[in-house]
Design a protein around this motif. Structure first.
Motif, short mmCIF file in Angstrom:
data_model
loop_
_atom_site.label_atom_id
_atom_site.label_comp_id
_atom_site.label_asym_id
_atom_site.label_seq_id
_atom_site.Cartn_x
_atom_site.Cartn_y
_atom_site.Cartn_z
N ASN A 12 -20.34 -25.04 70.72
CA ASN A 12 -20.54 -25.68 69.43
C ASN A 12 -19.26 -25.79 68.63
O ASN A 12 -19.01 -26.77 67.95
N ILE A 13 -18.42 -24.77 68.72
CA ILE A 13 -17.16 -24.80 68.00
C ILE A 13 -16.24 -25.85 68.59
O ILE A 13 -15.70 -26.71 67.89
N MET A 14 -16.07 -25.82 69.89
CA MET A 14 -15.10 -26.71 70.52
C MET A 14 -15.50 -28.17 70.42
O MET A 14 -14.65 -29.05 70.31
N LYS A 15 -16.79 -28.46 70.46
CA LYS A 15 -17.19 -29.86 70.49
C LYS A 15 -16.84 -30.58 69.19
O LYS A 15 -16.67 -31.79 69.17
N TYR A 16 -16.70 -29.83 68.08
CA TYR A 16 -16.34 -30.48 66.83
C TYR A 16 -14.86 -30.32 66.49
O TYR A 16 -14.24 -31.23 65.95
N GLY A 261 -30.76 -27.35 54.11
CA GLY A 261 -30.27 -26.07 54.62
C GLY A 261 -30.83 -24.85 53.94
O GLY A 261 -30.47 -23.72 54.32
N GLU A 262 -31.72 -25.03 52.98
CA GLU A 262 -32.23 -23.89 52.22
C GLU A 262 -32.83 -22.81 53.11
O GLU A 262 -32.60 -21.62 52.88
N ARG A 263 -33.58 -23.20 54.12
CA ARG A 263 -34.22 -22.23 54.98
C ARG A 263 -33.66 -22.23 56.40
O ARG A 263 -34.30 -21.74 57.34
N TYR A 264 -32.47 -22.76 56.55
CA TYR A 264 -31.81 -22.80 57.85
C TYR A 264 -31.61 -21.38 58.37
O TYR A 264 -31.05 -20.53 57.69
N PRO A 265 -32.08 -21.09 59.60
CA PRO A 265 -32.04 -19.71 60.10
C PRO A 265 -30.68 -19.22 60.56
O PRO A 265 -30.52 -18.03 60.84
N ALA A 299 -24.25 -34.87 57.91
CA ALA A 299 -23.32 -34.03 57.16
C ALA A 299 -23.53 -32.56 57.50
O ALA A 299 -22.56 -31.80 57.68
N PHE A 300 -24.79 -32.15 57.62
CA PHE A 300 -25.09 -30.76 57.96
C PHE A 300 -24.65 -30.44 59.39
O PHE A 300 -24.07 -29.39 59.65
N ALA A 301 -24.93 -31.37 60.31
CA ALA A 301 -24.53 -31.17 61.71
C ALA A 301 -23.01 -31.06 61.83
O ALA A 301 -22.49 -30.20 62.57
N ASP A 302 -22.29 -31.91 61.13
CA ASP A 302 -20.83 -31.86 61.17
C ASP A 302 -20.31 -30.53 60.61
O ASP A 302 -19.41 -29.91 61.19
N GLU A 303 -20.89 -30.11 59.51
CA GLU A 303 -20.44 -28.86 58.87
C GLU A 303 -20.69 -27.64 59.74
O GLU A 303 -19.87 -26.71 59.79
N LYS A 306 -23.22 -28.78 65.09
CA LYS A 306 -24.46 -28.90 65.85
C LYS A 306 -24.71 -30.35 66.27
O LYS A 306 -24.24 -31.28 65.62
N LEU A 307 -25.48 -30.51 67.34
CA LEU A 307 -25.97 -31.82 67.70
C LEU A 307 -27.07 -32.22 66.73
O LEU A 307 -27.66 -31.38 66.06
N MET A 308 -27.37 -33.53 66.66
CA MET A 308 -28.45 -33.98 65.80
C MET A 308 -29.40 -34.90 66.56
O MET A 308 -29.03 -35.48 67.58
N ALA A 309 -30.65 -34.99 66.05
CA ALA A 309 -31.66 -35.81 66.70
C ALA A 309 -32.68 -36.28 65.66
O ALA A 309 -32.80 -35.69 64.58
#
Length: 381
Positions: A12-16, A261-265, A299-303, A306-309
């Motif tokens: 996850n770190i390297m891909k961005y 992101g309020e309840r993002y685990p 924006a959340f995925a970039d930050e 993470k991948l998005m779908a």
């Protein structure tokens, strides 16, 4: 298990960080930063994440359909069926959806078939068949209410999540439910014994309050603790390394980015972020809701790296003949979406209007064939 977490975090770190760098350079960099990349060390989840990342880098989007092999607009798989070739999607365009969605609702209480009457044995076999066909499998979960005995939509009590967390009156009981779900996910293996990677999407649409784990039914801390308990059991205790963990709020409640992101685990649990967004006759409203959700999710995925779908979408009855190419595709085509999944085609006689993918005689079939033939859309030929 620590190795699995390290590999996944490195990915996850390297891909961005290495977005502008070629895939070869990225692979070298990952190895140099200490992640174990020896032959055979990659987990099934890592392999799937790598595949999805590569497709995103190519600008591709996988198309998915819920319960595609189990039933369709006017048919249901026979109880004794052992082959998985019938599909409304395939009948319409000559290709299978790249992503095949199913739900584990009912596994927790030892039902032989899930809440949509799909036998778990056939679900397992069809998941393997789809994987071997070159597709990706994803599972959601609508577990029954462990406190009241009702279904997933029973929101008569706001104490359900509290009751199943450690120390709660239903904690030990619920852990048997997690065990049943883990047993099934672990059992999805090829004839050679290789575990099939699965995008695992529990506790979805939590920003609404129509499920017992929803926004008004538990606190933020309780919801995060539910995810942590699920992850700790399945990964840290059971060692399941074939799961790509997916987080998917409902789009209708995303009034501001912070709501997402309020309840993002947490990054240590989640691999993929998405959202569920359904269409209604107000197409402009759907376009606006989708764009808002896509902007927030990207924006959340970039930050968070993470991948998005688009984890669930669709227009019930597909009441617009050009919906595929003039509504869905234009709104998503410029985003790094790994896949888009439309919901099921019910086969029940009293639910003939409840379908989200076309069948050959439907008015949107021709447009769907155009959509699935686009270079950007990935299907299984």
């Amino acid at each position: 298990m620590k190795i699995y977490i390290t590999v996944r975090q490195n990915f996850n770190i390297m891909k961005y960080i290495l977005k502008p760098i070629t895939m070869i350079a990225a692979a070298i960099a990952i190895i140099s930063c200490g992640g174990p990349k020896e032959s055979g060390s990659q987990t099934p989840a890592d392999a799937l994440l790598g595949r999805l990342e590569a497709q995103i880098n190519e600008g591709k989007i996988m198309f998915g359909h819920q319960d595609d092999y189990m039933y369709g607009h006017s048919w249901r798989l026979a109880d004794d069926a052992t082959e998985y070739v019938q599909s409304d999607v395939h009948a319409t365009c000559g290709q299978y959806p790249a992503v095949y969605g199913m739900d584990l609702g009912g596994i927790e209480v030892d039902w032989p078939a899930n809440l949509d009457k799909n036998p778990f044995e056939q679900m397992r076999a069809s998941a393997v068949a789809h994987h071997e066909r070159g597709g990706v499998v994803t599972f959601s979960w609508h577990p029954r209410n462990p406190l009241t005995g009702g279904d997933a939509w029973d929101v008569s009590s706001d104490q359900v999540v509290a009751s199943i967390l450690p120390g709660g009156e239903k904690h030990e009981y619920f852990m048997t439910w997690l065990a049943n779900a883990a047993d099934f996910l672990e059992s999805i293996k090829t004839a050679d014994g290789d575990m099939v990677p699965v995008i695992w999407r529990p506790w979805h649409e939590h920003t609404g309050s129509w499920f017992w784990w929803g926004q008004k039914l538990c606190t933020t801390e309780q919801y995060k603790a539910l995810w942590q308990m699920t992850y700790d059991y399945m990964v840290n205790e059971r060692g399941l390394d074939n799961l790509v963990w997916s987080y998917s709020p409902g789009a209708g409640e995303l009034s501001a980015p912070e709501v997402y992101g309020e309840r993002y685990p947490g990054d240590e649990i989640i691999d993929m972020v998405g959202f569920d967004c359904y269409c209604n006759p107000d197409l402009d409203r759907y376009r606006a809701s989708m764009k808002n959700a896509l902007d927030i999710t990207k924006a959340f995925a970039d930050e968070h790296g993470k991948l998005m779908a688009i984890t669930e979408t669709g227009y019930e009855g597909v009441k617009d003949a050009k919906w595929w190419t003039q509504v869905l595709y234009p709104v998503m085509k410029d985003y790094p979406v790994s896949y888009v999944l439309v919901w099921r085609n019910a086969c029940d006689a009293h639910m003939q209007h409840h379908f989200y993918a076309p069948f050959p005689e439907h008015e949107s079939a021709e447009d769907f064939r155009t959509f699935t033939s686009l270079e950007q859309i990935i299907m299984i030929k």
